[in-house]
Enzyme design. Sequence first.
Site, PDB file in Angstrom:
ATOM      1  N   ASP A  30      29.432  15.120  10.325  1.00 27.35           N
ATOM      2  CA  ASP A  30      29.872  14.324   9.181  1.00 27.35           C
ATOM      3  C   ASP A  30      31.179  14.905   8.654  1.00 27.35           C
ATOM      4  OD1 ASP A  30      28.268  12.250   7.083  1.00 27.35           O
ATOM      5  OD2 ASP A  30      29.945  13.362   6.221  1.00 27.35           O
ATOM      6  N   LYS A 208      17.903  -6.732  12.029  1.00 31.56           N
ATOM      7  CA  LYS A 208      17.867  -6.128  10.690  1.00 31.56           C
ATOM      8  C   LYS A 208      18.327  -7.122   9.622  1.00 31.56           C
ATOM      9  CE  LYS A 208      17.649  -2.936   7.480  1.00 31.56           C
ATOM     10  NZ  LYS A 208      18.476  -1.741   7.464  1.00 31.56           N
ATOM     11  N   ASN A 212      16.014  -8.613   6.617  1.00 29.45           N
ATOM     12  CA  ASN A 212      16.389  -8.450   5.212  1.00 29.45           C
ATOM     13  C   ASN A 212      16.604  -9.802   4.531  1.00 29.45           C
ATOM     14  OD1 ASN A 212      16.145  -5.707   5.139  1.00 29.45           O
ATOM     15  ND2 ASN A 212      18.322  -5.274   5.286  1.00 29.45           N
ATOM     16  N   ALA A 256       7.346 -11.115  -9.010  1.00 28.09           N
ATOM     17  CA  ALA A 256       8.473 -11.624  -9.789  1.00 28.09           C
ATOM     18  C   ALA A 256       8.986 -10.544 -10.726  1.00 28.09           C
ATOM     19  CB  ALA A 256       8.035 -12.850 -10.581  1.00 28.09           C
ATOM     20  N   GLY A 261      17.905  -5.102  -5.246  1.00 21.96           N
ATOM     21  CA  GLY A 261      19.209  -4.445  -5.314  1.00 21.96           C
ATOM     22  C   GLY A 261      19.293  -3.456  -4.179  1.00 21.96           C
ATOM     23  N   CYS A 264      21.154  -2.275   0.833  1.00 24.39           N
ATOM     24  CA  CYS A 264      20.898  -3.045   2.063  1.00 24.39           C
ATOM     25  C   CYS A 264      20.803  -4.546   1.808  1.00 24.39           C
ATOM     26  CB  CYS A 264      19.622  -2.544   2.737  1.00 24.39           C
ATOM     27  SG  CYS A 264      19.785  -0.901   3.470  1.00 24.39           S
TER      28      CYS A 264
END
Length: 439
Positions: A30, A208, A212, A256, A261, A264
Amino acid sequence: MRISVVGCGYLGAVHAASMAELGHEVVGVDVDRSRTAALNAARAPFFEPGFEELLASALASGRLRFSTDIADARDAVVHFVCVGTPQKRGEYAADLRYVEAAVESLLEVLDPGDLVVGKSTVPVGTAARLADIVSGKVPGAMLAWNPEFLREGFAVQDTLHPDRLVYGLPNSADADTARARLDEVYAAIVAAGTPQVVTDYATAEMVKTAANSFLATKISFINAMAELCEATGADVKLLADAIGYDDRIGRKFLNAGLGFGGGCLPKDIRAFMARAGELGADQALTFLREVDNINMRRRIRMVELAREVCDGSLLGKRVAVLGAAFKPDSDDIRDSPALNVAAQLQLQGAVVRVTDPAAIDNSRRLWPQLDYADTPEEAAERADAVLVSTEWTQYRELDPVAFGRVVKQKRVLDGRNALDRDAWETAGWTYRALGRRAG
């Protein structure tokens, strides 16, 4: 096997530690020096249940290390790309610069026969383009796409015990070699009988985002029903219970509330729409625009409900917001409905105090204009209303009698339909929630 993982954020760090747990020799690479230093010291740079213990175990085994130098990946034969694909500023499309940079950096260390494995969520068509770059620069090197399906709060479990493995393989003679290499990486998982879907690049890339999009649609569906329940006097929780008994529908994701949020679902459905438009198939996904709109309306409606509860005006009213993370068991505040609502309440004159078991530090950095408290009791001191915006177990299990002694007014807004309404009303609280009748 010798494995490299490029990108050691949430996805990459968990994947690297998990691969070491499976017995492989792993180097995580990284560009963020502070992140790699923390990981090498067995300090998790984010909150994820079980990850810090897994990280410490993998490091102690000697099979895991982290570096900022891509040259340290030279001995690896499988290279996972786990960098982020955020939404582009000012548009819906995914920003692929980090994926492209990761693959470009790997070209320096790849050998013929090496396998590059994409795990990042990318628009359909990305893998084929990157495969051409890899094989063009390093003949004999291969690319596969192996999408991730991590749920925040369950990332370690989802990596070591996934519900499926998806392999997107090249349409060439390399396909069998690439599959055998992936089967070797995941040998223990394959031996456990985990279902495998072996397919082409495009299908693997879509899995994916399609998953989603389906989950986002289900969440927004029940929130649309909540809007109708408010107009008709029906109860959305009982409605969800009733339709959830149908095994074609199921009860999961029919809660509900403030909506979804995180890093993703919002950006993935928007990128899906953007890519469909580029392909000339935008009409196929126009419904996702309304899914997104319904989701955002929930935040506005919660502010309106808070104003109603506070006698028609938020000016000067003290509101405690319990929860900052977009979901429990996470410190992720990306596109958090909780913080968005807290900020809107403050803009309308409320005195807002926010608390969260894990996400306060992240919240202070990105939302410094808000006031924060360490405990629910501190946040709710002399409050005119309490909003439960993230369904942490700590908040679901609050004693409404004892908690009622802290506040000025016993008024609770259940932003996730997570509380025991009867218990709170018995303790003298006025209970309100999206899609449910006033008591």
